[in-house]
Scaffold this motif. Structure first.
Motif, mmCIF file in Angstrom:
data_model
loop_
_atom_site.group_PDB
_atom_site.id
_atom_site.type_symbol
_atom_site.label_atom_id
_atom_site.label_comp_id
_atom_site.label_asym_id
_atom_site.label_seq_id
_atom_site.Cartn_x
_atom_site.Cartn_y
_atom_site.Cartn_z
ATOM 1 N N VAL A 1 0.849 -1.188 0.000
ATOM 2 C CA VAL A 1 0.000 0.000 0.000
ATOM 3 C C VAL A 1 0.885 1.238 0.000
ATOM 4 N N CYS A 2 0.564 2.179 -0.871
ATOM 5 C CA CYS A 2 1.307 3.433 -0.942
ATOM 6 C C CYS A 2 0.336 4.574 -0.691
ATOM 7 N N LEU A 3 0.624 5.393 0.305
ATOM 8 C CA LEU A 3 -0.253 6.494 0.682
ATOM 9 C C LEU A 3 0.268 7.850 0.220
ATOM 10 N N GLN A 4 1.342 7.868 -0.559
ATOM 11 C CA GLN A 4 1.967 9.116 -1.010
ATOM 12 C C GLN A 4 1.663 9.339 -2.487
ATOM 13 N N ARG A 5 0.840 10.349 -2.790
ATOM 14 C CA ARG A 5 0.477 10.560 -4.187
ATOM 15 C C ARG A 5 1.660 11.044 -5.013
ATOM 16 N N GLY A 6 2.622 11.697 -4.378
ATOM 17 C CA GLY A 6 3.796 12.191 -5.085
ATOM 18 C C GLY A 6 4.932 11.182 -5.162
ATOM 19 N N ARG A 7 4.682 9.980 -4.689
ATOM 20 C CA ARG A 7 5.705 8.928 -4.699
ATOM 21 C C ARG A 7 6.203 8.703 -6.120
ATOM 22 N N LYS A 8 7.497 8.624 -6.277
ATOM 23 C CA LYS A 8 8.091 8.428 -7.591
ATOM 24 C C LYS A 8 7.982 6.963 -8.008
ATOM 25 N N VAL A 9 7.459 6.751 -9.200
ATOM 26 C CA VAL A 9 7.324 5.416 -9.767
ATOM 27 C C VAL A 9 8.387 5.273 -10.849
ATOM 28 N N GLN A 10 9.141 4.205 -10.773
ATOM 29 C CA GLN A 10 10.258 3.961 -11.679
ATOM 30 C C GLN A 10 9.886 2.929 -12.733
ATOM 31 N N VAL A 11 10.634 2.924 -13.811
ATOM 32 C CA VAL A 11 10.490 1.875 -14.816
ATOM 33 C C VAL A 11 10.700 0.532 -14.126
ATOM 34 N N GLY A 12 9.827 -0.416 -14.408
ATOM 35 C CA GLY A 12 9.896 -1.733 -13.788
ATOM 36 C C GLY A 12 8.991 -1.893 -12.586
ATOM 37 N N ASP A 13 8.434 -0.778 -12.093
ATOM 38 C CA ASP A 13 7.517 -0.850 -10.957
ATOM 39 C C ASP A 13 6.161 -1.375 -11.401
ATOM 40 N N ARG A 14 5.465 -2.001 -10.457
ATOM 41 C CA ARG A 14 4.110 -2.517 -10.690
ATOM 42 C C ARG A 14 3.142 -1.705 -9.845
#
Length: 77
Positions: free
Chosen positions: A44-57
């Motif tokens: 679970v991720c509660l941070q809308r500004g969290r950086k998503v990287q290539v390869g992330d699901r």
């Protein structure tokens, strides 16, 4: 599992939700993220500004996608 092809890496989690057409607005993205409805790499991720990287699901309401980078020759067109 769907694939989301992005031009820039990293990208914010709320932008991923909008690009995937899982939400209609940034406000809706913020709401579903803060309510714990979005998983990033199985957690679970509660941070809308969290950086998503290539390869992330990213998972939301039974849907999954894998973030991929557009090849540089395709990103310019």
């Amino acid at each position: 599992m769907e694939e989301l092809w992005i031009r820039q890496d990293p990208i914010r989690l709320d932008q991923v939700l909008k690009l995937a057409n899982w939400v209609m607005s940034g406000a809706e993205a913020k709401m579903v993220i803060q309510e714990g409805m979005v998983l990033l790499n199985g957690e679970v991720c509660l941070q809308r500004g969290r950086k998503v990287q290539v390869g992330d699901r990213v998972d939301f309401e039974g849907q999954s996608l894998l973030v991929k980078k557009l090849p540089s020759d395709m990103a310019e067109s």
